[in-house]
Write a protein that holds these residues in place. Structure first.
Motif, PDB file in Angstrom:
ATOM      1  N   GLY A 250      42.026  24.132  30.474  1.00  0.00           N
ATOM      2  CA  GLY A 250      40.956  23.707  29.569  1.00  0.00           C
ATOM      3  C   GLY A 250      40.812  24.628  28.375  1.00  0.00           C
ATOM      4  N   LEU A 251      40.846  25.935  28.598  1.00  0.00           N
ATOM      5  CA  LEU A 251      40.739  26.898  27.501  1.00  0.00           C
ATOM      6  C   LEU A 251      41.902  26.759  26.529  1.00  0.00           C
ATOM      7  N   THR A 252      43.096  26.591  27.091  1.00  0.00           N
ATOM      8  CA  THR A 252      44.287  26.487  26.245  1.00  0.00           C
ATOM      9  C   THR A 252      44.299  25.188  25.458  1.00  0.00           C
ATOM     10  N   ALA A 253      43.954  24.093  26.102  1.00  0.00           N
ATOM     11  CA  ALA A 253      44.000  22.783  25.449  1.00  0.00           C
ATOM     12  C   ALA A 253      43.064  22.708  24.252  1.00  0.00           C
ATOM     13  N   LYS A 254      41.934  23.394  24.331  1.00  0.00           N
ATOM     14  CA  LYS A 254      40.980  23.358  23.232  1.00  0.00           C
ATOM     15  C   LYS A 254      41.020  24.615  22.360  1.00  0.00           C
ATOM     16  N   SER A 255      41.961  25.502  22.652  1.00  0.00           N
ATOM     17  CA  SER A 255      42.090  26.758  21.886  1.00  0.00           C
ATOM     18  C   SER A 255      40.763  27.504  21.843  1.00  0.00           C
ATOM     19  N   LEU A 256      40.149  27.651  23.009  1.00  0.00           N
ATOM     20  CA  LEU A 256      38.860  28.327  23.113  1.00  0.00           C
ATOM     21  C   LEU A 256      39.047  29.815  23.399  1.00  0.00           C
ATOM     22  N   THR A 257      38.166  30.620  22.847  1.00  0.00           N
ATOM     23  CA  THR A 257      38.179  32.058  23.091  1.00  0.00           C
ATOM     24  C   THR A 257      37.043  32.407  24.036  1.00  0.00           C
ATOM     25  N   PRO A 258      37.357  32.805  25.285  1.00  0.00           N
ATOM     26  CA  PRO A 258      36.286  33.166  26.218  1.00  0.00           C
ATOM     27  C   PRO A 258      35.896  34.634  26.067  1.00  0.00           C
ATOM     28  N   VAL A 259      34.622  34.906  26.215  1.00  0.00           N
ATOM     29  CA  VAL A 259      34.115  36.272  26.232  1.00  0.00           C
ATOM     30  C   VAL A 259      33.340  36.440  27.526  1.00  0.00           C
ATOM     31  N   PHE A 260      33.760  37.393  28.356  1.00  0.00           N
ATOM     32  CA  PHE A 260      33.130  37.594  29.660  1.00  0.00           C
ATOM     33  C   PHE A 260      32.120  38.731  29.568  1.00  0.00           C
ATOM     34  N   LEU A 261      30.865  38.408  29.794  1.00  0.00           N
ATOM     35  CA  LEU A 261      29.793  39.400  29.792  1.00  0.00           C
ATOM     36  C   LEU A 261      29.359  39.598  31.239  1.00  0.00           C
ATOM     37  N   LEU A 262      29.841  40.653  31.855  1.00  0.00           N
ATOM     38  CA  LEU A 262      29.671  40.831  33.298  1.00  0.00           C
ATOM     39  C   LEU A 262      28.732  41.994  33.577  1.00  0.00           C
ATOM     40  N   THR A 263      27.698  41.727  34.367  1.00  0.00           N
ATOM     41  CA  THR A 263      26.784  42.789  34.780  1.00  0.00           C
ATOM     42  C   THR A 263      27.058  43.234  36.210  1.00  0.00           C
ATOM     43  N   GLY A 264      28.083  42.646  36.827  1.00  0.00           N
ATOM     44  CA  GLY A 264      28.418  43.022  38.189  1.00  0.00           C
ATOM     45  C   GLY A 264      29.650  42.275  38.655  1.00  0.00           C
ATOM     46  N   ASN A 265      30.038  42.487  39.914  1.00  0.00           N
ATOM     47  CA  ASN A 265      31.207  41.836  40.489  1.00  0.00           C
ATOM     48  C   ASN A 265      31.092  41.932  42.004  1.00  0.00           C
ATOM     49  N   CYS A 266      31.810  41.067  42.711  1.00  0.00           N
ATOM     50  CA  CYS A 266      31.829  41.141  44.163  1.00  0.00           C
ATOM     51  C   CYS A 266      33.028  40.346  44.648  1.00  0.00           C
ATOM     52  N   ASP A 267      33.130  40.121  45.943  1.00  0.00           N
ATOM     53  CA  ASP A 267      34.285  39.426  46.484  1.00  0.00           C
ATOM     54  C   ASP A 267      34.427  38.044  45.866  1.00  0.00           C
ATOM     55  N   GLY A 268      35.642  37.650  45.629  1.00  0.00           N
ATOM     56  CA  GLY A 268      35.939  36.373  44.990  1.00  0.00           C
ATOM     57  C   GLY A 268      37.013  36.600  43.945  1.00  0.00           C
ATOM     58  N   ILE A 269      37.130  35.708  42.987  1.00  0.00           N
ATOM     59  CA  ILE A 269      38.130  35.882  41.949  1.00  0.00           C
ATOM     60  C   ILE A 269      37.674  36.983  40.999  1.00  0.00           C
ATOM     61  N   GLY A 270      38.550  37.955  40.734  1.00  0.00           N
ATOM     62  CA  GLY A 270      38.213  39.041  39.827  1.00  0.00           C
ATOM     63  C   GLY A 270      38.453  38.626  38.385  1.00  0.00           C
ATOM     64  N   TRP A 271      37.509  38.977  37.515  1.00  0.00           N
ATOM     65  CA  TRP A 271      37.644  38.566  36.113  1.00  0.00           C
ATOM     66  C   TRP A 271      38.790  39.279  35.425  1.00  0.00           C
ATOM     67  N   GLU A 272      39.173  40.447  35.918  1.00  0.00           N
ATOM     68  CA  GLU A 272      40.350  41.118  35.365  1.00  0.00           C
ATOM     69  C   GLU A 272      41.600  40.273  35.573  1.00  0.00           C
ATOM     70  N   THR A 273      41.631  39.508  36.678  1.00  0.00           N
ATOM     71  CA  THR A 273      42.762  38.612  36.925  1.00  0.00           C
ATOM     72  C   THR A 273      42.867  37.579  35.826  1.00  0.00           C
ATOM     73  N   ILE A 274      41.746  37.008  35.452  1.00  0.00           N
ATOM     74  CA  ILE A 274      41.730  36.030  34.367  1.00  0.00           C
ATOM     75  C   ILE A 274      42.200  36.670  33.075  1.00  0.00           C
ATOM     76  N   LYS A 275      41.716  37.864  32.826  1.00  0.00           N
ATOM     77  CA  LYS A 275      42.010  38.539  31.568  1.00  0.00           C
ATOM     78  C   LYS A 275      43.499  38.789  31.399  1.00  0.00           C
ATOM     79  N   THR A 276      44.193  39.129  32.485  1.00  0.00           N
ATOM     80  CA  THR A 276      45.595  39.519  32.370  1.00  0.00           C
ATOM     81  C   THR A 276      46.553  38.344  32.380  1.00  0.00           C
ATOM     82  N   LEU A 277      46.049  37.119  32.474  1.00  0.00           N
ATOM     83  CA  LEU A 277      46.946  35.968  32.490  1.00  0.00           C
ATOM     84  C   LEU A 277      47.578  35.709  31.136  1.00  0.00           C
ATOM     85  N   GLU A 278      46.916  36.126  30.044  1.00  0.00           N
ATOM     86  CA  GLU A 278      47.452  36.049  28.686  1.00  0.00           C
ATOM     87  C   GLU A 278      47.791  34.627  28.258  1.00  0.00           C
TER      88      GLU A 278
END
Length: 298
Positions: A250-278
């Motif tokens: 979805g992000l790629t198809a619409k050429s969207l730029t996501p900005v992650f504003l994170l105040t915490g994290n826990c078990d589940g998908i890590g946002w760093e994983t998303i970030k490194t997909l490039e």
């Protein structure tokens, strides 16, 4: 025009025509005779005769006609009629406008709006600024200690968007909670209304840590315009990790730029994983810009 016009050829022909048109006012005695009047019938007929331009490389300057009338430059040594240079320039500009935009004879009228814009590589302001500014906000109970700071910072982003060269055509606010069916989205073209919605956000529910962040993001993507920015505000990881491929698509198809504003994290998908997909660009900023000391911006 033909169904499949050769835009390159059209562009080339218009270039030749414009050069001839603009040179006319510097290299003929039209300005001397007619002043600043545009020659609207230029190109529709030809008159015979010879006018010397009078420059140093003009071999006819000492023969009839003697002296020269050239005014394409503004200095006496380079143009015999240098004192009419500005008149020639202004008349050439208005003649160019007539050639391109006259309602009856202009190229715009001949080509039509779409082809004219294609030939000149033009975009309407509406198409350039047909972007959105989207905010996807976690409103589960655990956001209670952060929500006021998040609201203040996002409202600042909305306010600052009004000073951009191109203002977003709409603002989108998506909220997600637990269960997943509590995800909601709304949009407005009124930035003041958007800030009002933000200030009325309340938090509740969400007893476990991972939340349905990807569902919220997918809703935001659905409502966003192309080439736009989408902010995610959460204090938790995503429990709906099975949707990560849909997110990337979805992000790629619409050429969207996501900005992650994170105040915490826990078990589940890590946002760093998303970030490194490039697969798409991620904005990196200093969290102090948003005035939230505990937020990490990925």
């Amino acid at each position: 025009m033909t169904a499949n016009p050769h835009i390159g050829l059209i562009r080339e022909k218009i270039g030749y025509a414009l050069y001839t048109l603009q040179e006319f006012y510097s290299n003929t005695n039209w300005v001397e005779l007619k002043g600043d009047t545009v020659y609207e019938d230029f190109g529709k007929g030809f008159n015979t005769g010879k006018c010397s331009i009078g420059t140093s490389d003009d071999q006819s300057k000492d023969r009839c006609a003697i002296g020269g009338i050239y005014k394409g430059r503004s200095t006496k040594d380079e143009a015999p009629h240098y004192y009419l240079h500005e008149h020639a320039v202004s008349t050439a500009i208005r003649a160019t406008q007539y050639f391109l935009l006259d309602e009856g004879n202009g190229i715009y009228n001949l080509l039509g709006r779409k082809l004219f814009m294609d030939v000149f590589h033009l975009q309407s302001k509406e198409s350039v600024v047909d972007t959105s500014l989207t905010f996807v906000v976690d409103v589960t109970g655990s956001m209670g200690s952060d929500i006021d700071a998040v609201i203040t910072s996002l409202a600042t982003i909305v306010t600052d968007s009004r000073s951009l060269e191109f203002i977003p055509s709409k603002y989108v606010l998506v909220t997600f909670s637990d269960p997943e069916n509590l995800t909601t989205g709304r949009e407005t073209s009124d930035w003041v209304e958007m800030i009002g919605w933000m200030r009325n956000l309340t938090v509740s529910g969400g007893d476990d840590c991972p939340e349905y962040a990807l569902s919220g993001l997918l809703k935001g993507i659905e409502m966003s315009n192309r080439n736009s920015k989408i902010y995610l505000c959460t204090d938790a990881s995503a429990k709906d990790s099975e949707k990560v491929s849909d997110l990337i698509h979805g992000l790629t198809a619409k050429s969207l730029t996501p900005v992650f504003l994170l105040t915490g994290n826990c078990d589940g998908i890590g946002w760093e994983t998303i970030k490194t997909l490039e697969h798409f660009p991620i904005i990196n900023s200093n969290c102090t810009v948003l005035g939230i000391g505990s937020i990490a911006i990925l």
